[in-house]
Design an enzyme around this catalytic site. Sequence first.
Site, short mmCIF file in Angstrom:
data_model
loop_
_atom_site.label_atom_id
_atom_site.label_comp_id
_atom_site.label_asym_id
_atom_site.label_seq_id
_atom_site.Cartn_x
_atom_site.Cartn_y
_atom_site.Cartn_z
N ARG A 127 0.55 -1.30 0.03
CA ARG A 127 0.03 0.15 0.02
C ARG A 127 0.83 1.28 -0.12
NH1 ARG A 127 -3.82 -2.60 3.65
NH2 ARG A 127 -5.46 -3.46 2.21
N LYS A 149 2.10 11.14 -11.50
CA LYS A 149 1.19 10.29 -12.19
C LYS A 149 1.95 9.07 -12.64
CE LYS A 149 -1.85 13.22 -14.86
NZ LYS A 149 -2.29 13.88 -16.09
N GLU A 191 7.95 18.26 -25.27
CA GLU A 191 7.29 18.67 -23.95
C GLU A 191 7.78 19.92 -23.30
OE1 GLU A 191 4.64 16.85 -23.13
OE2 GLU A 191 5.13 14.85 -23.47
N LYS A 233 5.38 23.05 -14.37
CA LYS A 233 4.53 21.84 -13.88
C LYS A 233 4.67 21.83 -12.49
CE LYS A 233 3.94 17.01 -14.80
NZ LYS A 233 3.97 15.87 -15.28
N ARG A 247 -4.79 21.05 -14.26
CA ARG A 247 -3.74 20.15 -14.70
C ARG A 247 -4.04 19.51 -16.11
NH1 ARG A 247 -0.36 15.74 -11.19
NH2 ARG A 247 0.92 14.83 -13.11
N ASN A 251 -1.85 18.48 -20.94
CA ASN A 251 -2.39 17.41 -21.92
C ASN A 251 -2.66 18.21 -23.44
OD1 ASN A 251 -2.50 15.10 -20.23
ND2 ASN A 251 -4.53 15.71 -19.50
N HIS A 254 -2.41 15.91 -26.15
CA HIS A 254 -2.32 14.27 -25.87
C HIS A 254 -3.52 13.63 -26.46
CE1 HIS A 254 0.74 15.79 -23.35
NE2 HIS A 254 1.07 14.45 -22.77
N HIS A 258 -1.90 10.57 -27.87
CA HIS A 258 -2.26 9.07 -27.51
C HIS A 258 -2.85 8.27 -28.29
CE1 HIS A 258 -1.77 10.25 -22.76
NE2 HIS A 258 -0.37 10.33 -23.53
N HIS A 272 6.70 8.41 -27.90
CA HIS A 272 5.80 9.29 -27.44
C HIS A 272 5.58 10.68 -27.54
CE1 HIS A 272 3.08 10.36 -23.88
NE2 HIS A 272 4.02 11.31 -23.69
P1 NAD Z 1 11.67 5.81 -22.31
O1 NAD Z 1 11.69 5.71 -20.96
O2 NAD Z 1 11.14 4.71 -23.13
O3 NAD Z 1 13.05 6.18 -22.52
C1 NAD Z 1 13.44 6.53 -23.87
C2 NAD Z 1 14.67 5.63 -24.28
O4 NAD Z 1 15.94 6.22 -24.07
C3 NAD Z 1 14.61 4.16 -23.88
O5 NAD Z 1 15.21 3.21 -25.03
C4 NAD Z 1 15.75 4.22 -22.86
O6 NAD Z 1 16.17 3.11 -22.40
C5 NAD Z 1 16.49 5.27 -23.27
N1 NAD Z 1 17.32 6.20 -22.40
C6 NAD Z 1 16.58 6.52 -21.28
N2 NAD Z 1 17.67 7.22 -20.53
C7 NAD Z 1 18.98 7.22 -21.35
C8 NAD Z 1 20.24 7.99 -21.19
N3 NAD Z 1 20.36 8.61 -20.23
N4 NAD Z 1 20.94 7.50 -22.14
C9 NAD Z 1 20.61 6.67 -23.25
N5 NAD Z 1 19.47 6.14 -23.43
C10 NAD Z 1 18.58 6.23 -22.28
O7 NAD Z 1 10.66 7.25 -22.86
P2 NAD Z 1 10.48 8.60 -22.41
O8 NAD Z 1 10.36 9.33 -23.36
O9 NAD Z 1 11.67 8.89 -21.22
O10 NAD Z 1 9.25 8.53 -21.52
C11 NAD Z 1 7.87 8.22 -22.22
C12 NAD Z 1 6.95 7.69 -21.39
O11 NAD Z 1 6.71 8.48 -20.34
C13 NAD Z 1 5.49 7.20 -22.00
O12 NAD Z 1 5.16 6.08 -21.49
C14 NAD Z 1 4.68 8.37 -21.32
O13 NAD Z 1 3.36 8.03 -21.33
C15 NAD Z 1 5.06 8.78 -20.05
N6 NAD Z 1 4.81 10.06 -19.42
C16 NAD Z 1 4.51 10.10 -18.45
C17 NAD Z 1 4.18 11.36 -17.86
C18 NAD Z 1 3.80 11.25 -16.28
O14 NAD Z 1 3.16 12.61 -15.89
N7 NAD Z 1 3.73 10.35 -15.35
C19 NAD Z 1 4.22 12.53 -18.73
C20 NAD Z 1 4.86 12.29 -19.90
C21 NAD Z 1 4.97 11.14 -20.42
N1 GLY Z 2 1.86 14.85 -18.45
C1 GLY Z 2 0.66 15.37 -18.00
C2 GLY Z 2 0.62 15.45 -16.32
O1 GLY Z 2 1.40 15.02 -15.93
O2 GLY Z 2 -0.32 16.12 -15.93
#
Ligand code: NAD
Ligand code: GLY
Length: 373
Positions: A127, A149, A191, A233, A247, A251, A254, A258, A272
């Site tokens: 939890r 998130k 972003e 943010k 908030r 998006n 998005h 998405h 993404h």
């Molecule tokens: P990712 O985590 O897939 O990383 C992208 C690639 O870069 C991967 O292949 C990873 O192995 C590589 N990598 C990471 N760090 C590295 C480094 N320092 N050097 C070399 N390679 C490296 O993708 P991302 O773009 O970081 O994240 C996308 C995800 O984030 C999506 O799933 C999206 O939905 C999510 N997201 C979440 C939020 C939130 O608020 N939680 C906001 C925006 C996006």
């Molecule tokens: N990336 C959208 C949020 O964190 O709300």
Amino acid sequence: MIDGPASTEVTVDLGERSYNIVIGAGLIAHADDYLAAVAPSRRVIIVTDENVAVLWLEKLKTVLSRANYHVLTRVLTPGEQTKSLDQIAALTDWILESGVDRKTTVIALGGGVIGDLAGFAAAITLRGLPFVQIPTTLLAQVDSSVGGKTAVDTRHGKNLIGAFYQPHLVLADTDTLSTLPARQVAAGYAEVIKYGLINDLGFFEWCEAHGRMVLDGDPIATRHAVEMSCRAKADIVAQDEKESDRRALLNLGHTFGHAFEAEAGFHDLLLHGESIAFGTLCAFELSRRLELCSSQDAERVRSHFYKVGLPTNLNGIAERHWTPDMILAHMRKDKKNEDGNLTFILVHGIGQAYVNRNVPIDTLRELLWDMLP
Ligand code: NAD
Ligand code: GLY
């Protein structure tokens, strides 16, 4: 403040769940000190992916082990496919098998995929385990590691199973971006621009002038971009943690993005950030067609995206023609929808985003016909 390298701290102000985002170069070398201030015990679990493990895991482990932390690591397959229910089941099972207690801290070392997955595992195991983000992509440093998130994707769509679960600390070591492939940097930069487009014309102007430097890895420009993004943010999250209102503006792009990602099958052909970038252009174009936003603003945004190499179309992504109905089917599962109405973040201009739930379906269909591959 830790006696380490020069850094900037941004606080996410959420009462007793407030936390700091520390931004700077060389922070991983001092991770033990930063962790000591927030971790309830010296037991930690690092979750990362194979790419990041090769580059940054040893460094983090060495620092923590030297400071007498008991460190366990879990290295996962890179890529969006890892954000799945199967992976969350496997990860939580492994965490429980490892003999955790409620004072064991989960550390996400990686991009948004690892942050979202490890954060969700931390949220639901016993939890709630203490959670720390060490984001290593630009996207994760400017967006996904901040705001709590956490989620996985399901066959119904993106991020549909998850939880709001704030970290205790975000350690954004900008040195980690030095190993990030250029395409991933550009995807994260999408972003960054978003914060200017939502409510800060001045920051968009800064992006127009300095965005290229961020893409080229200039440390000062990069740090400024990360700091400005985190401040923007943190400000919005502090006002509306659970997205009941403001908030939702985060998006921008998005609803389209998405849906495109889902139709592309969460494939590396369309990252993404790239999908969100093109989705943002669609949001501006839709706003222009609805006469909410000037053609000049829509063109100015498109032109900046083009200059920095972000996608201005999806040609080459799909093997077959995408129809509006394919995209609308994904949009109908979007979390933001209310009472069956699709929800879009539209704009009255650059820096003037707002929520719109009245987009005429015919205009939307026409737009999709024109924009889709
Ligand atoms: P990712 O985590 O897939 O990383 C992208 C690639 O870069 C991967 O292949 C990873 O192995 C590589 N990598 C990471 N760090 C590295 C480094 N320092 N050097 C070399 N390679 C490296 O993708 P991302 O773009 O970081 O994240 C996308 C995800 O984030 C999506 O799933 C999206 O939905 C999510 N997201 C979440 C939020 C939130 O608020 N939680 C906001 C925006 C996006
Ligand atoms: N990336 C959208 C949020 O964190 O709300």
